[in-house]
Design a protein around this motif. Structure first.
Motif, PDB file in Angstrom:
ATOM      1  N   ASP A   1       4.423 -13.225  -3.658  1.00  0.00           N
ATOM      2  CA  ASP A   1       5.573 -12.932  -4.676  1.00  0.00           C
ATOM      3  C   ASP A   1       5.983 -11.650  -4.422  1.00  0.00           C
ATOM      4  N   THR A   2       6.992 -10.998  -5.140  1.00  0.00           N
ATOM      5  CA  THR A   2       6.673  -9.989  -6.030  1.00  0.00           C
ATOM      6  C   THR A   2       6.740  -9.506  -6.952  1.00  0.00           C
ATOM      7  N   LEU A   3       6.541  -8.292  -6.949  1.00  0.00           N
ATOM      8  CA  LEU A   3       5.129  -7.384  -8.483  1.00  0.00           C
ATOM      9  C   LEU A   3       6.216  -8.619  -9.450  1.00  0.00           C
ATOM     10  N   SER A   4       6.705  -7.816  -9.056  1.00  0.00           N
ATOM     11  CA  SER A   4       8.339  -8.823 -10.595  1.00  0.00           C
ATOM     12  C   SER A   4       7.775  -9.920 -11.374  1.00  0.00           C
ATOM     13  N   ILE A   5       7.746 -11.145 -10.610  1.00  0.00           N
ATOM     14  CA  ILE A   5       7.373 -12.226 -10.574  1.00  0.00           C
ATOM     15  C   ILE A   5       5.820 -12.012 -11.001  1.00  0.00           C
TER      16      ILE A   5
ATOM     17  N   GLY B   1       6.756   4.288 -21.088  1.00  0.00           N
ATOM     18  CA  GLY B   1       6.798   4.732 -19.419  1.00  0.00           C
ATOM     19  C   GLY B   1       6.124   3.492 -18.542  1.00  0.00           C
ATOM     20  N   ASN B   2       6.222   2.336 -19.081  1.00  0.00           N
ATOM     21  CA  ASN B   2       6.318   1.319 -18.365  1.00  0.00           C
ATOM     22  C   ASN B   2       7.556   1.032 -17.029  1.00  0.00           C
ATOM     23  N   PHE B   3       7.739   0.562 -15.784  1.00  0.00           N
ATOM     24  CA  PHE B   3       8.384   0.511 -14.765  1.00  0.00           C
ATOM     25  C   PHE B   3       8.694  -0.593 -15.648  1.00  0.00           C
ATOM     26  N   PRO B   4      10.280  -0.377 -15.709  1.00  0.00           N
ATOM     27  CA  PRO B   4      11.325  -0.935 -16.074  1.00  0.00           C
ATOM     28  C   PRO B   4      11.318  -2.664 -15.245  1.00  0.00           C
ATOM     29  N   THR B   5      11.309  -2.995 -14.761  1.00  0.00           N
ATOM     30  CA  THR B   5      11.526  -4.879 -14.634  1.00  0.00           C
ATOM     31  C   THR B   5      10.113  -5.115 -15.074  1.00  0.00           C
ATOM     32  N   ASP B   6       9.184  -4.265 -15.015  1.00  0.00           N
ATOM     33  CA  ASP B   6       7.520  -4.935 -16.129  1.00  0.00           C
ATOM     34  C   ASP B   6       8.065  -5.603 -17.509  1.00  0.00           C
ATOM     35  N   LEU B   7       9.390  -4.381 -17.597  1.00  0.00           N
ATOM     36  CA  LEU B   7       9.743  -4.734 -19.444  1.00  0.00           C
ATOM     37  C   LEU B   7      10.870  -5.661 -19.655  1.00  0.00           C
TER      38      LEU B   7
ATOM     39  N   LEU C   1       0.495  -3.110 -19.599  1.00  0.00           N
ATOM     40  CA  LEU C   1       0.510  -1.510 -19.660  1.00  0.00           C
ATOM     41  C   LEU C   1       0.483  -0.810 -18.121  1.00  0.00           C
ATOM     42  N   THR C   2       1.274  -0.267 -17.558  1.00  0.00           N
ATOM     43  CA  THR C   2       0.858  -0.135 -15.870  1.00  0.00           C
ATOM     44  C   THR C   2      -0.538   0.976 -16.486  1.00  0.00           C
ATOM     45  N   GLU C   3      -1.421   1.070 -15.424  1.00  0.00           N
ATOM     46  CA  GLU C   3      -2.448   1.860 -16.320  1.00  0.00           C
ATOM     47  C   GLU C   3      -1.833   3.059 -15.708  1.00  0.00           C
TER      48      GLU C   3
ATOM     49  N   TRP D   1      -2.352  -5.757 -16.815  1.00  0.00           N
ATOM     50  CA  TRP D   1      -2.956  -4.060 -16.253  1.00  0.00           C
ATOM     51  C   TRP D   1      -1.954  -4.861 -15.219  1.00  0.00           C
ATOM     52  N   ASP D   2      -0.586  -3.400 -14.612  1.00  0.00           N
ATOM     53  CA  ASP D   2      -0.278  -3.105 -13.645  1.00  0.00           C
ATOM     54  C   ASP D   2      -0.810  -2.510 -13.276  1.00  0.00           C
ATOM     55  N   LEU D   3      -1.457  -2.802 -11.820  1.00  0.00           N
ATOM     56  CA  LEU D   3      -1.340  -1.111 -11.240  1.00  0.00           C
ATOM     57  C   LEU D   3      -1.131  -0.809 -10.075  1.00  0.00           C
ATOM     58  N   ALA D   4       0.293  -1.213  -9.848  1.00  0.00           N
ATOM     59  CA  ALA D   4       0.732  -0.790  -8.808  1.00  0.00           C
ATOM     60  C   ALA D   4       1.235   0.924  -8.043  1.00  0.00           C
ATOM     61  N   HIS D   5       0.610   1.302  -9.206  1.00  0.00           N
ATOM     62  CA  HIS D   5       0.397   3.202  -8.296  1.00  0.00           C
ATOM     63  C   HIS D   5      -1.095   3.276  -9.028  1.00  0.00           C
ATOM     64  N   SER D   6      -2.087   2.682  -8.616  1.00  0.00           N
ATOM     65  CA  SER D   6      -3.240   2.518  -8.774  1.00  0.00           C
ATOM     66  C   SER D   6      -3.610   2.079  -7.726  1.00  0.00           C
TER      67      SER D   6
ATOM     68  N   GLY E   1      -0.282  -6.452  -8.829  1.00  0.00           N
ATOM     69  CA  GLY E   1      -0.181  -4.835  -8.545  1.00  0.00           C
ATOM     70  C   GLY E   1       0.749  -5.193  -7.383  1.00  0.00           C
ATOM     71  N   CYS E   2       1.726  -3.921  -6.145  1.00  0.00           N
ATOM     72  CA  CYS E   2       2.003  -4.650  -5.033  1.00  0.00           C
ATOM     73  C   CYS E   2       1.805  -3.643  -4.492  1.00  0.00           C
ATOM     74  N   THR E   3       1.608  -4.252  -3.092  1.00  0.00           N
ATOM     75  CA  THR E   3       0.950  -3.764  -1.988  1.00  0.00           C
ATOM     76  C   THR E   3       1.311  -2.794  -0.975  1.00  0.00           C
ATOM     77  N   TYR E   4       2.943  -2.106  -1.346  1.00  0.00           N
ATOM     78  CA  TYR E   4       3.541  -1.941  -0.648  1.00  0.00           C
ATOM     79  C   TYR E   4       3.449   0.038  -0.450  1.00  0.00           C
ATOM     80  N   LYS E   5       3.499  -0.013  -1.599  1.00  0.00           N
ATOM     81  CA  LYS E   5       2.913   1.406  -2.349  1.00  0.00           C
ATOM     82  C   LYS E   5       2.048   1.967  -2.112  1.00  0.00           C
ATOM     83  N   TYR E   6       1.324   2.277  -1.986  1.00  0.00           N
ATOM     84  CA  TYR E   6      -0.704   3.137  -1.864  1.00  0.00           C
ATOM     85  C   TYR E   6      -1.614   2.031  -0.915  1.00  0.00           C
TER      86      TYR E   6
HETATM   87  C1  LIG Z   1       6.650  -0.731  -8.286  1.00  0.00           C
HETATM   88  C2  LIG Z   1       6.605  -1.552  -9.257  1.00  0.00           C
HETATM   89  C3  LIG Z   1       7.383  -3.081  -9.474  1.00  0.00           C
HETATM   90  C4  LIG Z   1       8.291  -3.193  -8.055  1.00  0.00           C
HETATM   91  O1  LIG Z   1       8.002  -5.197  -8.635  1.00  0.00           O
HETATM   92  P1  LIG Z   1       8.913  -5.509  -6.802  1.00  0.00           P
HETATM   93  O2  LIG Z   1       8.904  -6.574  -7.655  1.00  0.00           O
HETATM   94  O3  LIG Z   1       7.648  -5.344  -5.929  1.00  0.00           O
HETATM   95  O4  LIG Z   1       9.824  -4.793  -6.492  1.00  0.00           O
HETATM   96  C5  LIG Z   1       6.832  -3.440 -10.809  1.00  0.00           C
HETATM   97  N1  LIG Z   1       6.364  -2.449 -11.669  1.00  0.00           N
HETATM   98  C6  LIG Z   1       6.408  -1.212 -11.544  1.00  0.00           C
HETATM   99  C7  LIG Z   1       5.251  -1.052 -12.466  1.00  0.00           C
HETATM  100  C8  LIG Z   1       5.848  -0.891 -10.462  1.00  0.00           C
HETATM  101  O5  LIG Z   1       5.295   0.581  -9.930  1.00  0.00           O
END
Ligand SMILES: *Cc1c(COP(=O)(O)O)cnc(C)c1O
Length: 397
Positions: free
Chosen positions: A83-87, A111-117, A154-156, A183-188, A206-211
């Protein structure tokens, strides 16, 4: 010791580009094209549906999850992909809320990424019954962890400023207040050493398409602490998270451990790309990556501040308080970023005024960092950004 020339050679990097946006979309690992082609030709093409068994497609979410688990300090067998990180945020949060009965407040920060909120908002609306999301300023989080908090989400590492939370300290505080920590590790993940087990995280995503460089649309991951693995109930109870998907029972029974966090059919082609991307990590040590990332980001800050007095550092000055990115504020930051991109320096822009630059030692070298600062100086000193074509906003910024 990581050989950074060797890891750089494992990526396709277009000529004339200095890529400072691997924190948003990692570049193509050279081996990914052949790996995906093999999955398409020899697996999908020749094996057809038997690929699920013969090519091990069905095991990939757990097998690759384990390899990511090693990068985030997870116990073996407790990370799964899909799935995607939002899910995955939604799933982790829903399970955690159910495990803290009697409490209804999710605490997060602005400071959290909006989709998490947004996902949290959607979930509390569905739950009704007094559930609510509370957001406070990042520096005020610790002070708001009270007994009424059900889940700390939280997103780290802050996606805009790179400011880094103290996972272990905040998790300990949440546990002392009877809350769970997601914990959201998207940027960790892949950016710095993470220790979900040592830090006490209850859930991590966390997601896999960043780092981690899995490519656009690569699957997300979820970690469930072993102490919760057999009790957490999935809110998205899809068939592949069932104990026996091919029994086709009419009733849902959660699968073993983190497997229950699977939902539907996994993205096999994306996972093939991810597998090639993870091979790079067999040649890299995350402690070396962190040391070099600090070196590169310190160099960038020094060079930019010396050359561009109009830019204000938006990231913490202490590298230990940052992830692997550096941001500068400038009112016309969008236009400046477009001017930089037109000259081959690729970063990105986050509203209202943040220019964001990611530092990814697997393929980024010190000479490029200095060159990027020189180009920034040309753009700023000559006001080269002040042109109508650099002000027109694209759909993705
Ligand atoms: C990049 C990022 C996302 C992206 O979510 P997708 O469902 O993969 O689009 C979500 N949360 C954080 C904290 C991110 O940095």
């Amino acid at each position: 010791m990581t050989d950074f020339d060797a890891t750089r050679a494992m990526f396709h990097l277009p000529d004339g580009v200095i890529y400072l946006d691997g924190n948003s979309l990692g570049p193509l690992p050279v081996a990914a094209a052949a790996r995906v082609a093999r999955t398409i030709g020899a697996e999908w093409g020749d094996m057809l549906i038997s690929g699920w068994n013969r090519a091990g497609w069905m095991e990939m979410p757990a097998r690759l999850g384990d390899r990511i688990g090693r990068l985030i300090g997870a116990e073996p067998g407790h990370v799964v992909l899909g799935d995607t990180l939002s899910i995955k945020v939604y799933q982790a949060l829903a399970s955690a809320l159910e495990m803290t009965p009697g409490k209804r407040i999710i605490l997060s920060d602005t400071g959290n990424f909006p989709t998490d909120l947004y996902m949290a908002e959607g979930l509390v609306r569905t739950l009704g019954n007094g559930y609510a999301l509370k957001t406070v300023a990042p520096e005020d989080v610790a002070g708001h962890i009270t007994d009424e908090i059900a889940v700390l989400m939280l997103t780290e590492v802050d996606y805009r400023t790179g400011r880094k939370h103290d996972m272990a300290a905040l998790t300990a505080k949440a546990h002392a207040a009877g809350a769970l920590a997601v914990w959201d590790l998207a940027h960790s993940a892949g950016a710095l050493p993470v220790d979900v087990a040592g830090g006490g995280a209850d859930f991590a995503v966390g997601c896999t398409y960043k780092y981690l460089n899995s490519g656009p649309g690569g699957p997300a991951f979820i970690y469930v602490a072993p102490r919760h693995a057999e009790t957490a109930r999935p809110a998205l109870s899809g068939w592949l998270g069932h104990q026996a998907p091919f029994a086709f029972d009419l009733d849902y029974r959660p699968g073993q451990g983190v497997e229950r966090m699977r939902v539907g059919t996994p993205p096999v082609l994306q996972m093939a790309a991810l597998e090639a991307a993870l091979d790079v990590w067999d040649h890299a040590d995350i402690a070396d990556i962190r040391a070099r990332s600090v070196e590169l980001s310190e160099l960038f800050i020094r060079e930019v501040e010396a050359r561009c007095p109009d830019l204000a550092l938006a990231s913490p000055r202490d590298p230990q308080q940052r992830g692997s990115q550096v941001s500068f504020r400038f009112p016309d930051g969008y236009a400046v970023m477009q001017a930089l991109i037109s000259r081959g320096v690729i970063g990105d822009f986050r509203a209202p005024d943040i220019m964001r630059f990611g530092f990814t030692p697997l393929y980024l070298q010190p000479g490029e960092v200095i060159r990027a600062a020189e180009i920034m100086e040309e753009v700023m000193a000559g006001r080269l950004w002040d042109r109508p074509e650099f002000r027109t906003r694209a759909r993705v910024t």
